[in-house]
Design a protein around this motif. Structure first.
Motif, PDB file in Angstrom:
ATOM      1  N   ARG A   9       0.851  -1.183   0.000  1.00 61.84           N
ATOM      2  CA  ARG A   9       0.000   0.000   0.000  1.00 61.84           C
ATOM      3  C   ARG A   9       0.892   1.239   0.000  1.00 61.84           C
ATOM      4  NH1 ARG A   9      -1.855   1.938   5.715  1.00 61.84           N
ATOM      5  NH2 ARG A   9      -0.108   1.266   7.017  1.00 61.84           N
ATOM      6  N   HIS A  10       0.336   2.326  -0.462  1.00 65.41           N
ATOM      7  CA  HIS A  10       1.013   3.612  -0.518  1.00 65.41           C
ATOM      8  C   HIS A  10       0.002   4.648  -0.033  1.00 65.41           C
ATOM      9  CE1 HIS A  10       2.556   7.330  -2.388  1.00 65.41           C
ATOM     10  NE2 HIS A  10       3.752   6.755  -2.361  1.00 65.41           N
ATOM     11  N   PRO A  11       0.435   5.739   0.581  1.00 61.24           N
ATOM     12  CA  PRO A  11      -0.538   6.741   1.041  1.00 61.24           C
ATOM     13  C   PRO A  11      -1.528   7.178  -0.041  1.00 61.24           C
ATOM     14  CG  PRO A  11       1.618   7.245   1.926  1.00 61.24           C
ATOM     15  CD  PRO A  11       1.815   6.089   1.000  1.00 61.24           C
ATOM     16  N   ALA A  12      -1.116   7.111  -1.302  1.00 67.41           N
ATOM     17  CA  ALA A  12      -2.000   7.526  -2.390  1.00 67.41           C
ATOM     18  C   ALA A  12      -2.760   6.363  -3.022  1.00 67.41           C
ATOM     19  CB  ALA A  12      -1.198   8.257  -3.470  1.00 67.41           C
ATOM     20  N   HIS A  13      -2.365   5.128  -2.674  1.00 66.54           N
ATOM     21  CA  HIS A  13      -2.968   3.955  -3.308  1.00 66.54           C
ATOM     22  C   HIS A  13      -3.088   2.835  -2.273  1.00 66.54           C
ATOM     23  CE1 HIS A  13      -2.427   5.844  -7.248  1.00 66.54           C
ATOM     24  NE2 HIS A  13      -1.211   6.186  -6.829  1.00 66.54           N
ATOM     25  N   PRO A  14      -4.297   2.418  -1.925  1.00 68.30           N
ATOM     26  CA  PRO A  14      -4.485   1.458  -0.830  1.00 68.30           C
ATOM     27  C   PRO A  14      -4.064   0.031  -1.159  1.00 68.30           C
ATOM     28  CG  PRO A  14      -6.591   1.980  -1.859  1.00 68.30           C
ATOM     29  CD  PRO A  14      -5.583   2.904  -2.453  1.00 68.30           C
ATOM     30  N   ARG A  15      -3.965  -0.312  -2.440  1.00 68.81           N
ATOM     31  CA  ARG A  15      -3.637  -1.706  -2.774  1.00 68.81           C
ATOM     32  C   ARG A  15      -2.829  -1.754  -4.072  1.00 68.81           C
ATOM     33  NH1 ARG A  15      -5.737  -6.635  -1.109  1.00 68.81           N
ATOM     34  NH2 ARG A  15      -5.510  -8.356  -2.596  1.00 68.81           N
ATOM     35  N   LEU A  16      -1.599  -2.225  -3.950  1.00 69.51           N
ATOM     36  CA  LEU A  16      -0.698  -2.386  -5.095  1.00 69.51           C
ATOM     37  C   LEU A  16      -0.237  -3.833  -5.122  1.00 69.51           C
ATOM     38  CD1 LEU A  16       1.426   0.823  -4.488  1.00 69.51           C
ATOM     39  CD2 LEU A  16      -0.357   0.553  -6.230  1.00 69.51           C
ATOM     40  N   THR A  17      -0.600  -4.551  -6.171  1.00 73.18           N
ATOM     41  CA  THR A  17      -0.285  -5.969  -6.271  1.00 73.18           C
ATOM     42  C   THR A  17       0.856  -6.171  -7.261  1.00 73.18           C
ATOM     43  OG1 THR A  17      -2.617  -6.463  -5.869  1.00 73.18           O
ATOM     44  CG2 THR A  17      -1.234  -8.259  -6.674  1.00 73.18           C
TER      45      THR A  17
END
Length: 308
Positions: free
Chosen positions: A241-249
């Motif tokens: 996860r990134h502060p700007a994106h909750p889910r990165l696979t």
């Protein structure tokens, strides 16, 4: 030099003893082709059963598991590995701890991975953009990275050089700051990979100190380390996860760097279009100034500690 060698040998034999014991205790009599029996004081197989199934003397195997200074041939270690149902990574780990090289272990037995980063390696990392990629050594020290990696994990890069380590960040950051979404699935595998590499560096001060530091700050790491699980590098699916994106696979793939022994390039490939687009957005700088919700409270706490 003789004293250092002797101490390293003692560390290696102690590590071997603990590894054999944990592997023996996880094998049931049924898995080994034996009758389960009625009463067993300890879990798993008995030492005499391992010796019998491996075709070695009970006293010899007992001494091996006790960490005594005895000689072991590749043939005998292969038999023990077969009895204990070791996979390839565990088998290589066993041979390294026994200080016996065979064809399977010789290829990865050299190098500490602490050499400086070569310009051509950095060029390869940069060329891989927009795929995030980094250069790690066997201890998970972060040695080099490209722009997409920096955009995804800026906190790792901003850490002091002595803490710019994937394992250190994973086990010391509070849960609110973790970038792993599936952290519980990943940490055991990371420790098993570290344990597998540790077999090539038993007794080395840098490795011993690193492990002890992690044990001191993280009970979870200490517990996983004591399980003696080992694993090799492979391709894994990881969710961040990134502060700007909750889910990165992303899917990670490790590529050994022959020019810098003991290091590997880890490439993160987006597993879906959402992640691919998120990385492209981050590379433009959008979202770079965002933080997790806990950031302000951490800042206030740091200011209070500075004043006091």
């Amino acid at each position: 030099m003789t004293t250092v060698t002797a101490v390293n040998g003692e560390h290696r034999r102690a590590e071997l003893a603990a590894f054999l014991r944990t592997r023996r205790e996880r094998i049931t009599p049924e898995q080994a082709g034996l009758a389960p029996g009625i009463r067993r004081r300890t879990p798993g197989l008995r030492r005499e059963e391992v010796a019998q199934l491996s075709g070695v003397g009970v006293t010899w195997y007992t001494w091996l598991e006790q960490g005594r200074q005895i000689n072991a041939s590749p043939q005998v270690l292969t038999a023990v590995a077969r009895t204990l149902l070791l996979d390839q990574a565990e088998r290589e780990h066993l041979f390294r701890l026994a200080d016996v090289l065979d064809a399977a272990t010789a290829a990865g037995a050299e190098g500490t991975g602490c050499e400086p980063v070569l310009p051509e390696v950095q060029e390869i990392l940069d060329t891989l953009s927009p795929l995030p990629a980094c250069l790690l050594n066997e201890r998970f020290d972060l040695l080099a990275w490209n722009a997409p990696y920096a955009a995804l994990w800026p906190r790792v890069l901003s850490a002091p050089s002595g803490e710019r380590n994937v394992l250190w960040q994973t086990f010391t950051l509070p849960d609110c700051c973790q970038t792993y979404v599936n952290r519980q699935e990943q940490v055991a595998r990371l420790v098993a990979q570290l344990r597998g590499a540790y077999g090539r560096h038993v007794g080395e001060p840098a490795w011993t100190g690193f492990v002890r530091r992690l044990q001191a700050v993280s009970p979870q790491f200490s517990e996983l380390w004591d399980e003696h699980e080992v694993a090799s590098q492979a391709t894994y699916l990881k969710i961040f996860r990134h502060p700007a994106h909750p889910r990165l696979t992303l899917t990670t793939t490790s590529l050994g760097v022959q020019a810098v022994p003991g290091t590997r390039i880890v490439v993160y490939r987006p597993a879906d279009e959402v992640t691919k687009e998120a990385i492209a957005t981050l590379l433009t700088g959008e979202g770079a100034d965002l933080h997790f919700p806990c950031w302000e409270s951490h800042q206030r706490r740091a200011a209070e500690l500075t004043v006091s």
